[in-house]
Design a protein around this motif. Structure first.
Motif, mmCIF file in Angstrom:
data_model
loop_
_atom_site.group_PDB
_atom_site.id
_atom_site.type_symbol
_atom_site.label_atom_id
_atom_site.label_comp_id
_atom_site.label_asym_id
_atom_site.label_seq_id
_atom_site.Cartn_x
_atom_site.Cartn_y
_atom_site.Cartn_z
ATOM 1 N N MET A 19 0.818 -1.202 0.000
ATOM 2 C CA MET A 19 0.000 0.000 0.000
ATOM 3 C C MET A 19 0.860 1.263 0.000
ATOM 4 S SD MET A 19 -3.095 -0.724 -0.311
ATOM 5 C CE MET A 19 -3.872 0.806 0.132
ATOM 6 N N ALA A 20 2.141 1.121 -0.120
ATOM 7 C CA ALA A 20 3.025 2.283 -0.200
ATOM 8 C C ALA A 20 2.737 3.036 -1.488
ATOM 9 C CB ALA A 20 4.483 1.822 -0.160
ATOM 10 N N GLU A 21 3.384 4.152 -1.667
ATOM 11 C CA GLU A 21 3.149 4.972 -2.858
ATOM 12 C C GLU A 21 3.317 4.153 -4.136
ATOM 13 O OE1 GLU A 21 7.547 5.151 -2.252
ATOM 14 O OE2 GLU A 21 5.885 5.337 -0.899
ATOM 15 N N GLU A 22 2.673 4.631 -5.180
ATOM 16 C CA GLU A 22 2.760 3.960 -6.467
ATOM 17 C C GLU A 22 3.284 4.953 -7.496
ATOM 18 O OE1 GLU A 22 0.065 0.948 -9.059
ATOM 19 O OE2 GLU A 22 -0.962 2.630 -8.137
ATOM 20 N N ILE A 23 4.250 4.529 -8.274
ATOM 21 C CA ILE A 23 4.850 5.377 -9.291
ATOM 22 C C ILE A 23 4.641 4.708 -10.642
ATOM 23 C CG2 ILE A 23 7.000 6.398 -10.129
ATOM 24 C CD1 ILE A 23 7.932 6.280 -7.140
ATOM 25 N N LYS A 24 4.043 5.453 -11.569
ATOM 26 C CA LYS A 24 3.756 4.907 -12.897
ATOM 27 C C LYS A 24 4.255 5.869 -13.963
ATOM 28 C CE LYS A 24 -0.465 2.393 -11.753
ATOM 29 N NZ LYS A 24 -1.895 2.278 -12.055
ATOM 30 N N ASN A 25 4.336 5.355 -15.184
ATOM 31 C CA ASN A 25 4.690 6.157 -16.366
ATOM 32 C C ASN A 25 5.977 6.960 -16.163
ATOM 33 O OD1 ASN A 25 2.311 5.170 -17.419
ATOM 34 N ND2 ASN A 25 1.146 6.987 -16.904
ATOM 35 N N TYR A 26 6.974 6.319 -15.623
ATOM 36 C CA TYR A 26 8.261 6.954 -15.341
ATOM 37 C C TYR A 26 9.046 7.084 -16.649
ATOM 38 C CZ TYR A 26 12.292 8.071 -12.385
ATOM 39 O OH TYR A 26 13.332 8.703 -11.742
ATOM 40 N N THR A 27 9.384 8.298 -17.009
ATOM 41 C CA THR A 27 10.211 8.523 -18.194
ATOM 42 C C THR A 27 11.448 9.303 -17.799
ATOM 43 O OG1 THR A 27 9.052 10.546 -18.819
ATOM 44 C CG2 THR A 27 8.253 8.500 -19.789
ATOM 45 N N LEU A 28 12.523 9.003 -18.473
ATOM 46 C CA LEU A 28 13.814 9.609 -18.174
ATOM 47 C C LEU A 28 14.488 9.958 -19.494
ATOM 48 C CD1 LEU A 28 15.629 10.146 -15.700
ATOM 49 C CD2 LEU A 28 16.564 7.861 -15.990
ATOM 50 N N ASP A 29 14.812 11.234 -19.669
ATOM 51 C CA ASP A 29 15.466 11.724 -20.877
ATOM 52 C C ASP A 29 16.809 12.309 -20.446
ATOM 53 O OD1 ASP A 29 16.306 12.925 -23.196
ATOM 54 O OD2 ASP A 29 14.518 14.131 -23.488
ATOM 55 N N ILE A 30 17.886 11.671 -20.853
ATOM 56 C CA ILE A 30 19.239 12.089 -20.460
ATOM 57 C C ILE A 30 19.928 12.668 -21.687
ATOM 58 C CG2 ILE A 30 21.452 11.319 -19.557
ATOM 59 C CD1 ILE A 30 19.884 8.924 -18.341
ATOM 60 N N SER A 31 20.498 13.861 -21.530
ATOM 61 C CA SER A 31 21.135 14.518 -22.664
ATOM 62 C C SER A 31 22.527 15.012 -22.285
ATOM 63 C CB SER A 31 20.275 15.703 -23.117
ATOM 64 O OG SER A 31 20.914 16.407 -24.153
ATOM 65 N N LYS A 32 23.462 14.862 -23.203
ATOM 66 C CA LYS A 32 24.821 15.407 -23.045
ATOM 67 C C LYS A 32 25.049 16.592 -23.976
ATOM 68 C CE LYS A 32 28.187 13.962 -21.316
ATOM 69 N NZ LYS A 32 28.887 14.601 -20.215
ATOM 70 N N VAL A 33 24.023 17.008 -24.718
ATOM 71 C CA VAL A 33 24.149 18.111 -25.660
ATOM 72 C C VAL A 33 24.457 19.396 -24.894
ATOM 73 C CG1 VAL A 33 22.930 19.491 -27.388
ATOM 74 C CG2 VAL A 33 22.597 17.018 -27.305
ATOM 75 N N ASN A 34 25.512 20.086 -25.318
ATOM 76 C CA ASN A 34 25.953 21.349 -24.719
ATOM 77 C C ASN A 34 26.264 21.235 -23.227
ATOM 78 O OD1 ASN A 34 25.643 22.706 -27.205
ATOM 79 N ND2 ASN A 34 23.476 23.018 -26.784
ATOM 80 N N GLN A 35 26.708 20.073 -22.778
ATOM 81 C CA GLN A 35 27.054 19.861 -21.374
ATOM 82 C C GLN A 35 28.551 19.652 -21.237
ATOM 83 O OE1 GLN A 35 24.692 19.863 -18.776
ATOM 84 N NE2 GLN A 35 23.359 20.579 -20.423
ATOM 85 N N GLU A 36 29.096 20.043 -20.084
ATOM 86 C CA GLU A 36 30.498 19.767 -19.793
ATOM 87 C C GLU A 36 30.683 18.262 -19.584
ATOM 88 O OE1 GLU A 36 32.023 22.151 -16.621
ATOM 89 O OE2 GLU A 36 30.993 23.936 -17.334
ATOM 90 N N ALA A 37 31.921 17.832 -19.538
ATOM 91 C CA ALA A 37 32.221 16.401 -19.471
ATOM 92 C C ALA A 37 31.592 15.713 -18.258
ATOM 93 C CB ALA A 37 33.730 16.186 -19.462
ATOM 94 N N SER A 38 31.534 16.381 -17.122
ATOM 95 C CA SER A 38 31.016 15.738 -15.915
ATOM 96 C C SER A 38 29.544 16.058 -15.653
ATOM 97 C CB SER A 38 31.848 16.165 -14.709
ATOM 98 O OG SER A 38 31.758 17.564 -14.538
ATOM 99 N N ASN A 39 28.840 16.592 -16.650
ATOM 100 C CA ASN A 39 27.446 16.989 -16.469
ATOM 101 C C ASN A 39 26.494 16.198 -17.368
ATOM 102 O OD1 ASN A 39 28.650 18.922 -14.919
ATOM 103 N ND2 ASN A 39 27.817 20.659 -16.018
ATOM 104 N N LEU A 40 25.264 16.070 -16.900
ATOM 105 C CA LEU A 40 24.154 15.513 -17.668
ATOM 106 C C LEU A 40 22.968 16.453 -17.512
ATOM 107 C CD1 LEU A 40 24.041 11.796 -16.420
ATOM 108 C CD2 LEU A 40 24.937 12.590 -18.600
ATOM 109 N N HIS A 41 22.206 16.653 -18.563
ATOM 110 C CA HIS A 41 20.933 17.343 -18.412
ATOM 111 C C HIS A 41 19.854 16.271 -18.387
ATOM 112 C CE1 HIS A 41 17.289 19.597 -19.394
ATOM 113 N NE2 HIS A 41 17.854 20.493 -18.618
ATOM 114 N N VAL A 42 18.973 16.347 -17.394
ATOM 115 C CA VAL A 42 17.993 15.291 -17.177
ATOM 116 C C VAL A 42 16.589 15.879 -17.167
ATOM 117 C CG1 VAL A 42 17.236 13.442 -15.631
ATOM 118 C CG2 VAL A 42 19.665 14.010 -15.790
#
Length: 150
Positions: A19-42
């Motif tokens: 009966m704990a929380e329910e998480i549905k339709n989880y989407t994740l978009d990870i981008s390295k465009v225009n990011q420094e080497a140690s960064n991700l845009h999420v």
């Protein structure tokens, strides 16, 4: 008879845990465009059902202040608070039992990354014990899709 009572008690405990929380339709978009080497845009989105709870805590971020940067969350139907020390984010119900969370941010603490081939594939590694996307600590997320863009 004691075995039946034990099994019935065990089943009730398991049902209570589900009966704990329910998480549905989880989407994740990870981008390295225009990011420094140690960064991700999420970009991350999911439907969160509080299922009677007032708040839900998820693992998110790292131990350093610069792990999550430029955090933007649609928070019209809920409140949230980021706890850097415990590497978590807490969503609080305001009125709706079910909310849609849409997050944009930069994760800025990749400890290492590897480039394969002619530079068209990368493998990223976060610092130990950090979460570059929100993850429930009490419920297994049902990942429906993850788009990796470079």
């Amino acid at each position: 008879m004691s075995k039946i009572i034990f099994i019935a008690t065990l089943m009730m405990m398991v049902c209570h845990l589900t009966m704990a929380e329910e998480i549905k339709n989880y989407t994740l978009d990870i981008s390295k465009v225009n990011q420094e080497a140690s960064n991700l845009h999420v970009k991350c989105s999911f439907l969160l059902d509080f299922q009677g709870k007032d708040s839900v805590s998820m693992n998110f971020g790292g131990g350093q202040e610069f792990s999550i940067d430029n955090l933007n969350i649609n928070s019209g139907e809920f409140e949230y608070e980021l706890y850097l020390e415990s590497k978590s984010i807490v969503f609080r119900k305001v009125s709706s039992q079910k909310i849609f969370v849409n997050m944009n941010y930069s994760y800025t603490n990749l400890s290492s990354f590897f480039i394969y081939g002619k530079g068209d594939a990368e493998l990223w590694e976060t610092s130990f014990g950090e979460y570059f996307y929100p993850l429930s600590s009490t419920y297994k997320c049902n990942f429906l899709g993850a788009d990796n863009k470079q």
